[in-house]
Scaffold this active site. Structure first.
Site, mmCIF file in Angstrom:
data_model
loop_
_atom_site.group_PDB
_atom_site.id
_atom_site.type_symbol
_atom_site.label_atom_id
_atom_site.label_comp_id
_atom_site.label_asym_id
_atom_site.label_seq_id
_atom_site.Cartn_x
_atom_site.Cartn_y
_atom_site.Cartn_z
ATOM 1 C CB ALA A 77 -3.426 26.010 -37.282
ATOM 2 C CD GLU A 107 -10.710 28.987 -22.868
ATOM 3 O OE1 GLU A 107 -11.096 28.424 -21.607
ATOM 4 O OE2 GLU A 107 -10.108 29.615 -23.341
ATOM 5 C CG ASN A 112 -11.613 31.123 -35.242
ATOM 6 O OD1 ASN A 112 -12.034 31.042 -36.624
ATOM 7 N ND2 ASN A 112 -10.734 30.719 -34.667
ATOM 8 C CE1 TYR A 119 -12.135 23.087 -33.470
ATOM 9 C CE2 TYR A 119 -12.620 25.133 -32.631
ATOM 10 C CZ TYR A 119 -11.813 24.154 -32.876
ATOM 11 O OH TYR A 119 -10.582 24.676 -33.045
HETATM 12 C C1 LIG Z 1 -10.367 26.616 -38.487
HETATM 13 C C2 LIG Z 1 -9.628 25.822 -39.478
HETATM 14 C C3 LIG Z 1 -8.522 24.993 -38.811
HETATM 15 C C4 LIG Z 1 -10.493 25.018 -40.490
HETATM 16 O O1 LIG Z 1 -9.757 24.224 -41.249
HETATM 17 P P1 LIG Z 1 -10.120 23.958 -42.776
HETATM 18 O O2 LIG Z 1 -9.126 23.208 -43.336
HETATM 19 O O3 LIG Z 1 -10.179 24.884 -43.700
HETATM 20 O O4 LIG Z 1 -11.353 23.319 -42.429
HETATM 21 P P2 LIG Z 1 -12.563 22.301 -43.483
HETATM 22 O O5 LIG Z 1 -11.856 22.626 -44.928
HETATM 23 O O6 LIG Z 1 -11.910 20.820 -43.058
HETATM 24 O O7 LIG Z 1 -13.635 22.669 -43.203
HETATM 25 C C5 LIG Z 1 -14.586 21.673 -42.452
HETATM 26 C C6 LIG Z 1 -15.905 22.450 -41.999
HETATM 27 O O8 LIG Z 1 -15.562 23.591 -41.085
HETATM 28 C C7 LIG Z 1 -16.540 24.654 -41.413
HETATM 29 N N1 LIG Z 1 -15.565 25.749 -41.905
HETATM 30 C C8 LIG Z 1 -14.544 26.021 -42.369
HETATM 31 N N2 LIG Z 1 -14.130 26.895 -42.686
HETATM 32 C C9 LIG Z 1 -15.210 28.061 -42.565
HETATM 33 C C10 LIG Z 1 -15.516 29.167 -42.844
HETATM 34 N N3 LIG Z 1 -14.332 30.011 -43.383
HETATM 35 N N4 LIG Z 1 -16.713 29.734 -42.526
HETATM 36 C C11 LIG Z 1 -17.720 28.864 -41.933
HETATM 37 N N5 LIG Z 1 -17.446 27.566 -41.827
HETATM 38 C C12 LIG Z 1 -16.284 26.911 -42.149
HETATM 39 C C13 LIG Z 1 -17.390 24.197 -42.600
HETATM 40 O O9 LIG Z 1 -18.440 23.484 -41.899
HETATM 41 C C14 LIG Z 1 -16.563 23.145 -43.276
HETATM 42 O O10 LIG Z 1 -17.393 22.129 -43.916
HETATM 43 P P3 LIG Z 1 -17.616 22.473 -45.455
HETATM 44 O O11 LIG Z 1 -16.414 23.178 -46.134
HETATM 45 O O12 LIG Z 1 -18.057 21.083 -45.996
HETATM 46 O O13 LIG Z 1 -18.737 23.477 -45.443
HETATM 47 C C15 LIG Z 1 -8.711 26.979 -40.525
HETATM 48 O O14 LIG Z 1 -9.782 27.886 -41.050
HETATM 49 C C16 LIG Z 1 -7.708 27.570 -39.574
HETATM 50 O O15 LIG Z 1 -6.554 27.191 -39.581
HETATM 51 N N6 LIG Z 1 -8.012 28.828 -39.258
HETATM 52 C C17 LIG Z 1 -6.944 29.600 -38.302
HETATM 53 C C18 LIG Z 1 -6.422 28.978 -36.949
HETATM 54 C C19 LIG Z 1 -7.452 28.905 -36.159
HETATM 55 O O16 LIG Z 1 -8.288 30.117 -36.000
HETATM 56 N N7 LIG Z 1 -7.761 27.648 -35.565
HETATM 57 C C20 LIG Z 1 -8.829 27.629 -34.528
HETATM 58 C C21 LIG Z 1 -8.479 27.829 -33.031
HETATM 59 S S1 LIG Z 1 -7.172 26.998 -32.444
#
Ligand SMILES: CC(C)(COP(=O)(O)OP(=O)(O)OC[C@H]1O[C@@H](n2cnc3c(N)ncnc32)[C@H](O)[C@@H]1OP(=O)(O)O)[C@@H](O)C(=O)NCCC(=O)NCCS
Length: 149
Positions: A77, A107, A112, A119
């Site tokens: 996260a 999972e 999401n 992933y």
């Molecule tokens: C999932 C999460 C950890 C991603 O973190 P982040 O720092 O935004 O991710 P990044 O900036 O490194 O993104 C890496 C890649 O992930 C994908 N990605 C990230 N956010 C995305 C979105 N909103 N929609 C589609 N793809 C997405 C993209 O491929 C992205 O690459 P790009 O920006 O070059 O297109 C964040 O959205 C989060 O904290 N979500 C809430 C918690 C959660 O649901 N965690 C997962 C379950 S445990």
């Protein structure tokens, strides 16, 4: 500023509890559950934090000591204001670095998209689903990663 990715320390606990609440709301782990995670650091847990002088992201992995056993990604996260800036990716790079030669499972809720996008970008592929696994009847998508050899 790019955060440093490092192993969590005991003093990170309050920030992790607070950030988990922000990121997961009613699905957040309690403070007691986080203490349990820290107590398992010498056993089978790896907790990474993204550090910008404050904790802006984290990943929790279950890494069994037996190499044949699968690793599980339990949590990844990032603080909402800093999403889509590469921090989740930085955490995944460091997490998968610990997983050389092993199978990694996770999972994730089918809706999401951000997590599934993250992933997939690291080569995780869907291998199965648990129908109606989450509250509200949402499916859990089970994804697997294996290092290319
Ligand atoms: C999932 C999460 C950890 C991603 O973190 P982040 O720092 O935004 O991710 P990044 O900036 O490194 O993104 C890496 C890649 O992930 C994908 N990605 C990230 N956010 C995305 C979105 N909103 N929609 C589609 N793809 C997405 C993209 O491929 C992205 O690459 P790009 O920006 O070059 O297109 C964040 O959205 C989060 O904290 N979500 C809430 C918690 C959660 O649901 N965690 C997962 C379950 S445990």
């Amino acid at each position: 500023m790019r955060p440093a990715i490092r192993a969590a320390r005991a003093e990170d606990l309050p920030e992790l509890v607070a950030l988990d609440e922000v990121c997961f709301g009613s699905e957040a782990w309690s403070a007691g559950a986080w203490v349990d995670e820290f107590e398992r650091l010498s056993e089978d847990r790896v907790i990474l934090v993204a550090d910008e002088g404050r904790v802006v992201g984290y990943a929790v992995l279950l890494v069994p000591p037996v190499l044949e056993d699968v690793v599980e990604v339990l949590r990844v996260a990032v603080t909402p204001a800093e999403r889509r800036t590469g921090i989740g990716g930085q955490l995944m790079v460091m997490a998968l670095d610990r997983c050389a030669g092993r199978t990694v499972l996770l999972e994730v809720a089918a809706s999401n998209e951000s997590a599934i996008g993250l992933y997939r970008g690291f080569g995780f592929g869907e291998i199965s689903r648990r129908r109606g696994y989450y509250g509200g009847g949402e499916d859990a998508v089970i994804m697997r990663w294996r290092e290319e050899t």
